[in-house]
Design a protein around this motif. Structure first.
Motif, PDB file in Angstrom:
ATOM      1  N   GLY A 193       0.789  -1.221   0.000  1.00  0.00           N
ATOM      2  CA  GLY A 193       0.000   0.000   0.000  1.00  0.00           C
ATOM      3  C   GLY A 193       0.819   1.268   0.000  1.00  0.00           C
ATOM      4  N   ASP A 194       2.098   1.207  -0.406  1.00  0.00           N
ATOM      5  CA  ASP A 194       2.965   2.387  -0.429  1.00  0.00           C
ATOM      6  C   ASP A 194       2.687   3.193  -1.678  1.00  0.00           C
ATOM      7  OD1 ASP A 194       4.852   4.278  -0.202  1.00  0.00           O
ATOM      8  OD2 ASP A 194       6.576   2.933  -0.014  1.00  0.00           O
ATOM      9  N   GLU A 195       1.811   4.229  -1.551  1.00  0.00           N
ATOM     10  CA  GLU A 195       1.427   5.016  -2.709  1.00  0.00           C
ATOM     11  C   GLU A 195       2.572   5.868  -3.226  1.00  0.00           C
ATOM     12  OE1 GLU A 195      -2.126   7.198  -2.115  1.00  0.00           O
ATOM     13  OE2 GLU A 195      -3.213   5.509  -1.243  1.00  0.00           O
ATOM     14  N   GLU A 196       3.548   6.196  -2.358  1.00  0.00           N
ATOM     15  CA  GLU A 196       4.653   7.046  -2.790  1.00  0.00           C
ATOM     16  C   GLU A 196       5.500   6.363  -3.842  1.00  0.00           C
ATOM     17  OE1 GLU A 196       6.857   8.343   0.541  1.00  0.00           O
ATOM     18  OE2 GLU A 196       5.208   9.461   1.455  1.00  0.00           O
ATOM     19  N   ASP A 197       5.491   5.032  -3.846  1.00  0.00           N
ATOM     20  CA  ASP A 197       6.285   4.285  -4.812  1.00  0.00           C
ATOM     21  C   ASP A 197       5.527   3.990  -6.093  1.00  0.00           C
ATOM     22  OD1 ASP A 197       8.370   4.275  -3.059  1.00  0.00           O
ATOM     23  OD2 ASP A 197       7.828   2.330  -2.158  1.00  0.00           O
ATOM     24  N   ALA A 198       4.272   4.494  -6.179  1.00  0.00           N
ATOM     25  CA  ALA A 198       3.468   4.201  -7.365  1.00  0.00           C
ATOM     26  C   ALA A 198       4.039   4.917  -8.576  1.00  0.00           C
ATOM     27  CB  ALA A 198       2.027   4.644  -7.129  1.00  0.00           C
ATOM     28  N   ASP A 199       4.301   4.174  -9.650  1.00  0.00           N
ATOM     29  CA  ASP A 199       4.775   4.776 -10.891  1.00  0.00           C
ATOM     30  C   ASP A 199       3.606   4.902 -11.851  1.00  0.00           C
ATOM     31  OD1 ASP A 199       4.270   2.185 -11.581  1.00  0.00           O
ATOM     32  OD2 ASP A 199       6.377   1.620 -11.864  1.00  0.00           O
ATOM     33  N   GLU A 200       3.890   5.225 -13.093  1.00  0.00           N
ATOM     34  CA  GLU A 200       2.818   5.393 -14.066  1.00  0.00           C
ATOM     35  C   GLU A 200       2.018   4.118 -14.251  1.00  0.00           C
ATOM     36  OE1 GLU A 200       4.235   6.995 -17.682  1.00  0.00           O
ATOM     37  OE2 GLU A 200       4.965   8.860 -16.801  1.00  0.00           O
ATOM     38  N   ASP A 201       2.722   2.983 -14.239  1.00  0.00           N
ATOM     39  CA  ASP A 201       2.006   1.709 -14.373  1.00  0.00           C
ATOM     40  C   ASP A 201       1.055   1.499 -13.203  1.00  0.00           C
ATOM     41  OD1 ASP A 201       3.262   1.164 -16.736  1.00  0.00           O
ATOM     42  OD2 ASP A 201       4.855  -0.044 -15.818  1.00  0.00           O
ATOM     43  N   GLY A 202       1.508   1.906 -12.020  1.00  0.00           N
ATOM     44  CA  GLY A 202       0.654   1.766 -10.851  1.00  0.00           C
ATOM     45  C   GLY A 202      -0.584   2.626 -10.938  1.00  0.00           C
ATOM     46  N   LEU A 203      -0.424   3.854 -11.433  1.00  0.00           N
ATOM     47  CA  LEU A 203      -1.572   4.730 -11.601  1.00  0.00           C
ATOM     48  C   LEU A 203      -2.533   4.167 -12.641  1.00  0.00           C
ATOM     49  CD1 LEU A 203       0.190   8.216 -11.524  1.00  0.00           C
ATOM     50  CD2 LEU A 203      -1.167   7.157  -9.718  1.00  0.00           C
ATOM     51  N   ALA A 204      -1.958   3.576 -13.687  1.00  0.00           N
ATOM     52  CA  ALA A 204      -2.803   2.960 -14.708  1.00  0.00           C
ATOM     53  C   ALA A 204      -3.590   1.794 -14.119  1.00  0.00           C
ATOM     54  CB  ALA A 204      -1.954   2.484 -15.882  1.00  0.00           C
ATOM     55  N   ASP A 205      -2.941   1.042 -13.210  1.00  0.00           N
ATOM     56  CA  ASP A 205      -3.628  -0.073 -12.567  1.00  0.00           C
ATOM     57  C   ASP A 205      -4.794   0.428 -11.716  1.00  0.00           C
ATOM     58  OD1 ASP A 205      -1.928  -1.846 -13.751  1.00  0.00           O
ATOM     59  OD2 ASP A 205      -0.619  -2.059 -11.994  1.00  0.00           O
ATOM     60  N   VAL A 206      -4.575   1.549 -11.022  1.00  0.00           N
ATOM     61  CA  VAL A 206      -5.629   2.120 -10.194  1.00  0.00           C
ATOM     62  C   VAL A 206      -6.803   2.556 -11.052  1.00  0.00           C
ATOM     63  CG1 VAL A 206      -6.236   4.059  -8.699  1.00  0.00           C
ATOM     64  CG2 VAL A 206      -4.106   2.819  -8.317  1.00  0.00           C
ATOM     65  N   GLU A 207      -6.500   3.207 -12.187  1.00  0.00           N
ATOM     66  CA  GLU A 207      -7.570   3.646 -13.074  1.00  0.00           C
ATOM     67  C   GLU A 207      -8.329   2.456 -13.643  1.00  0.00           C
ATOM     68  OE1 GLU A 207     -10.180   5.947 -15.232  1.00  0.00           O
ATOM     69  OE2 GLU A 207      -8.857   6.433 -13.555  1.00  0.00           O
ATOM     70  N   GLN A 208      -7.595   1.410 -13.989  1.00  0.00           N
ATOM     71  CA  GLN A 208      -8.251   0.208 -14.512  1.00  0.00           C
ATOM     72  C   GLN A 208      -9.132  -0.423 -13.438  1.00  0.00           C
ATOM     73  OE1 GLN A 208      -5.522  -2.794 -15.912  1.00  0.00           O
ATOM     74  NE2 GLN A 208      -7.090  -3.884 -17.044  1.00  0.00           N
ATOM     75  N   ALA A 209      -8.638  -0.427 -12.199  1.00  0.00           N
ATOM     76  CA  ALA A 209      -9.434  -0.984 -11.108  1.00  0.00           C
ATOM     77  C   ALA A 209     -10.675  -0.139 -10.867  1.00  0.00           C
ATOM     78  CB  ALA A 209      -8.591  -1.054  -9.830  1.00  0.00           C
ATOM     79  N   ARG A 210     -10.549   1.200 -10.989  1.00  0.00           N
ATOM     80  CA  ARG A 210     -11.698   2.071 -10.802  1.00  0.00           C
ATOM     81  C   ARG A 210     -12.765   1.793 -11.854  1.00  0.00           C
ATOM     82  NH1 ARG A 210     -14.530   5.866 -12.494  1.00  0.00           N
ATOM     83  NH2 ARG A 210     -13.380   5.922 -14.448  1.00  0.00           N
ATOM     84  N   GLU A 211     -12.321   1.627 -13.108  1.00  0.00           N
ATOM     85  CA  GLU A 211     -13.277   1.349 -14.180  1.00  0.00           C
ATOM     86  C   GLU A 211     -13.955  -0.001 -13.965  1.00  0.00           C
ATOM     87  OE1 GLU A 211     -11.105   1.628 -17.807  1.00  0.00           O
ATOM     88  OE2 GLU A 211     -10.879   3.816 -17.708  1.00  0.00           O
ATOM     89  N   ALA A 212     -13.185  -0.992 -13.502  1.00  0.00           N
ATOM     90  CA  ALA A 212     -13.762  -2.310 -13.250  1.00  0.00           C
ATOM     91  C   ALA A 212     -14.786  -2.245 -12.121  1.00  0.00           C
ATOM     92  CB  ALA A 212     -12.664  -3.320 -12.915  1.00  0.00           C
ATOM     93  N   ALA A 213     -14.464  -1.469 -11.057  1.00  0.00           N
ATOM     94  CA  ALA A 213     -15.397  -1.330  -9.938  1.00  0.00           C
ATOM     95  C   ALA A 213     -16.671  -0.616 -10.382  1.00  0.00           C
ATOM     96  CB  ALA A 213     -14.729  -0.570  -8.797  1.00  0.00           C
ATOM     97  N   ALA A 214     -16.513   0.431 -11.200  1.00  0.00           N
ATOM     98  CA  ALA A 214     -17.681   1.165 -11.692  1.00  0.00           C
ATOM     99  C   ALA A 214     -18.554   0.273 -12.557  1.00  0.00           C
ATOM    100  CB  ALA A 214     -17.227   2.396 -12.477  1.00  0.00           C
ATOM    101  N   GLU A 215     -17.921  -0.545 -13.400  1.00  0.00           N
ATOM    102  CA  GLU A 215     -18.689  -1.450 -14.260  1.00  0.00           C
ATOM    103  C   GLU A 215     -19.431  -2.486 -13.427  1.00  0.00           C
ATOM    104  OE1 GLU A 215     -17.996  -4.542 -18.017  1.00  0.00           O
ATOM    105  OE2 GLU A 215     -16.312  -3.401 -17.200  1.00  0.00           O
TER     106      GLU A 215
END
Length: 538
Positions: A193-215
Motif C-alpha cells: 500500500g505504499d502510494e509514494e512508490d506508485a509509478d505510471e504503471d501503478g496509476l494505470a492499474d488504479v484507473e483500470q481498477a476504478r473502471e472495473a469497480a464502476a462497471e
C-alpha cells in the motif's frame, strides 16, 4: 448501463379459449440476447436487443419527500441556509475550524454544549462538501477581498419541495456517490500500500481498477432494477449472494468451485459500494457480517465447527451474508441513467392514457412491457361495461397481431369479472369474438349455448395462434396445447374441417401440430391439412 427483460406476464391466464398458464407476449428472449449475458468478449452485441423492463414509480411528491429525508441531503440543505446572508470560508471554500464544530452542532451531530467529537466534525464536513458540489452553497470573494459562502440560487426551490429541482439535486448527489463508491473500491489496499512508490504503471492499474469497480456496480444496479421490476410487492429484497451469482454464473449453469470463489469476491467488492449508495437512499443495504470472516478463519483452523453437511442456513443466518433492496428513489435514479444513455426505460401505465386500441396494440408491439400490469393500470378507474365494450371492439381484426389482442382482451375481461357481462353478451354472435365470449360467460356461470361448429373451430385456431405468437422459443407451451387438441379417433375428419377455417394462421397452426404431436398418425394428418390450407391461401 443496459437492461434485460424476459417479457413474462405477471399472472398468465387463458383468453379466447386458451389454456390457463399460457403467456402473453412474443419476446421471451434468452439472456444471451440481452444485457450482460454474452460477456465482454462479444463486441458485436446489438444494442437494439437490450430490453429494460418497465417499473412502477410512486408520485413525484413521495420521491421528493424521500429525497429530502436522506440525512446527507437534509444536512446539506440546513448548512446552505445556515450560510445566509454569508459565512466566511478559506480560499478552498472550507469552513474555519470554529464553524466546523458549529456546523456539527447545527446538524444535531454534537451536543449544544461541550466537546465535539471528531467523527461529528467529519460528518458535518461531508455534508458541507456535498452542499458545495450540488451548488446549494456558492463560494467566492467579497468586495473586501474576503472569502465567503452564500446560499445557492436553487435553495428556496429545494426547501419548497419543487419536484424537478429536488429530484435533479438528489440525482446529482447519487451520481457523485456512485463515482466515489467505485473510486474508493479501486483504492482498496493491496500489497504494502505504499502510494509514494506508485509509478505510471501503478496509476494505470488504479484507473483500470476504478473502471472495473464502476462497471461491476453498474451491472449490479441493472440487475437489481430488473429484479425489482418483476418482484411482487414486499419481495424486492435480494440476498447479496444471489445478486453476485447473477453477475457471475451464466444462465442455465450451476456454479462450479471457481465460480463460487468469484461469487464471494464479487460480494466482498460490492458490499462497501452498496453501503455508500445506501447513504443517499438509493438502496436499503444490510452489510456482510464481519464476524463471518472470523468464523471462517476459525473453521479453517479447526477451532470452530462448520455447518454440518453443508446444510442450508436459515433466513436469519442467510441475512448475515448481506442483503440489498433497490428503493423507489433507486429505481428513479437507475431509470434516469439508462435514459441518459439512450435506452427506452418505460413506466408501468405508459399506455394507460390512450384508448383500448392504443393499449392492446401497444402491448403487442412493445417488447419491454408487463401486460398484466399495463392492463390493470388501464382498467383502474374505468367503468367496467364501457371498458369491456372498448376492449372487445379493439380486439377485432384479421391483421397479424389480432390473435394476441384477443388474448389480451380475454385477460382484461378476467380482471373485470362479472361487471363486464353486459358487454360480453353483446358479442356472443360475433364471428371473431363469439366463441371466446361464450366460453367466458360459461366460466362466469351464465347458461349459454356453445358456439356453432365453424365459430368453435375458428376460435380454436385463433387461440392456438395467440399462444404461437406469444411463445417464441418455448416449444413446451405449444406441445401442451397440441396435446390438448380435441382430436377424435378419426383425425382425418377433424383436420379435414380445420384446414378449411378461414383464419390468417390456419396453415401455421396445422404445421406446428404436424411437427409437435406425439401420435404419428395425427401428426401426418395435420401435415396433410397444412398443405391443403397453404394451397387454399394461394
Amino acid at each position: 448501463m443496459a437492461g434485460r427483460s424476459r417479457n413474462t406476464p405477471d399472472h398468465p391466464s387463458a383468453a379466447g379459449g386458451g389454456e390457463p398458464g399460457e403467456g402473453l407476449l412474443p419476446a421471451d428472449f434468452d439472456l444471451a440476447d440481452l444485457y450482460g449475458a454474452r460477456g465482454s468478449d462479444d463486441e458485436d452485441l446489438d444494442d437494439s436487443a437490450v430490453l429494460v423492463p418497465p417499473v412502477s414509480l410512486p408520485p413525484d411528491a413521495e420521491l421528493v419527500a424521500a429525497a429530502l429525508a436522506v440525512p446527507l441531503i437534509s444536512y446539506a440543505v440546513k448548512l446552505a441556509r445556515w450560510t445566509q446572508p454569508h459565512r466566511p470560508v478559506d480560499e478552498f471554500g472550507d469552513l474555519a475550524d470554529g464553524d466546523r464544530e458549529a456546523a456539527a452542532r447545527l446538524l444535531g451531530l454534537a451536543p449544544a454544549e461541550g466537546e465535539v467529537a471528531e467523527e461529528a466534525v467529519v460528518e458535518a464536513m461531508r455534508a458541507w462538501a456535498l452542499a458545495c458540489d450540488l451548488d446549494l452553497v456558492e463560494t467566492g470573494t467579497t468586495a473586501k477581498g474576503e472569502h465567503a459562502a452564500i446560499p445557492g440560487p436553487d435553495l428556496d426551490a429545494v426547501e419548497q419541495g419543487d419536484p424537478s429541482v429536488v429530484l435533479g439535486l438528489w440525482l446529482d448527489a447519487a451520481g457523485i456517490m456512485r463515482e466515489l463508491a467505485a473510486e474508493a473500491d479501486s483504492l482498496a489496499p493491496e500489497g504494502d500500500g505504499d502510494e509514494e512508490d506508485a509509478d505510471e504503471d501503478g496509476l494505470a492499474d488504479v484507473e483500470q481498477a476504478r473502471e472495473a469497480a464502476a462497471e461491476l456496480l453498474d451491472e449490479a444496479l441493472q440487475v437489481l432494477y430488473e429484479m425489482t421490476a418483476f418482484a411482487d410487492p414486499g419481495e424486492e429484497t435480494v440476498p447479496l449472494g444471489v445478486l453476485a451469482a447473477l453477475l457471475v454464473v451464466p444462465e442455465g449453469e450451476e456454479p462450479d468451485e471457481e465460480m463460487l470463489g468469484e461469487i464471494t469476491d464479487v460480494m466482498v467488492a460490492l458490499d462497501p459500494m452498496l453501503g455508500d449508495l445506501a447513504e443517499l437512499g438509493l438502496l436499503e443495504h444490510r452489510p456482510i457480517d464481519p464476524e463471518l470472516f472470523e468464523e471462517e478463519d476459525a473453521e479453517e483452523a479447526g477451532t470452530a465447527p462448520a455447518v454440518a453437511g453443508g446444510a442450508e442456513p436459515d433466513e436469519a443466518e442467510a441475512a448475515r451474508f448481506g442483503t440489498v433492496r433497490l428503493t423507489p428513489l433507486g429505481q428513479y435514479a437507475v431509470r434516469e441513467w439508462l435514459m441518459e444513455l439512450g435506452y427506452d426505460a418505460p413506466l408501468v401505465g405508459d399506455l394507460a392514457e390512450g384508448d383500448a386500441e392504443t393499449l392492446l396494440r401497444g402491448i403487442t408491439e412493445s417488447a419491454n412491457v408487463l401486460p398484466d400490469r399495463e392492463l390493470a393500470a388501464w382498467l383502474s378507474g374505468r367503468e367496467p361495461v364501457a371498458a369491456a365494450r372498448e376492449l372487445l371492439a379493439a380486439a377485432r381484426g384479421q391483421d397479424p397481431q389480432s390473435p394476441v389482442r384477443r388474448m389480451l382482451c380475454g385477460v382484461a375481461l378476467e380482471e373485470l369479472g362479472e361487471p363486464a357481462r353486459p358487454a360480453v353478451l353483446e358479442v356472443v354472435d360475433d364471428p371473431e369474438l363469439g366463441g371466446a365470449a361464450r366460453a367466458w360467460l360459461r366460466a362466469q356461470g351464465v347458461e349459454i349455448a356453445a358456439p356453432e361448429r365453424p365459430v368453435a373451430l375458428w376460435t380454436a385456431v385463433d387461440s392456438f395462434a395467440a399462444v404461437m405468437l406469444t411463445s417464441e422459443g418455448d416449444a413446451g407451451r405449444l406441445r401442451e396445447l397440441v396435446a390438448g387438441l380435441p382430436v377424435t379417433d378419426n383425425p382425418a375428419s377433424y383436420f379435414g374441417e380445420l384446414w378449411r377455417v378461414e383464419h390468417p394462421y390456419t396453415a401455421q397452426v396445422l404445421e406446428i401440430v404436424g411437427e409437435l404431436h406425439l401420435d404419428r398418425a395425427v401428426a401426418k394428418e395435420a401435415r396433410k391439412a397444412a398443405f391443403r390450407a397453404r394451397s387454399q391461401q394461394r
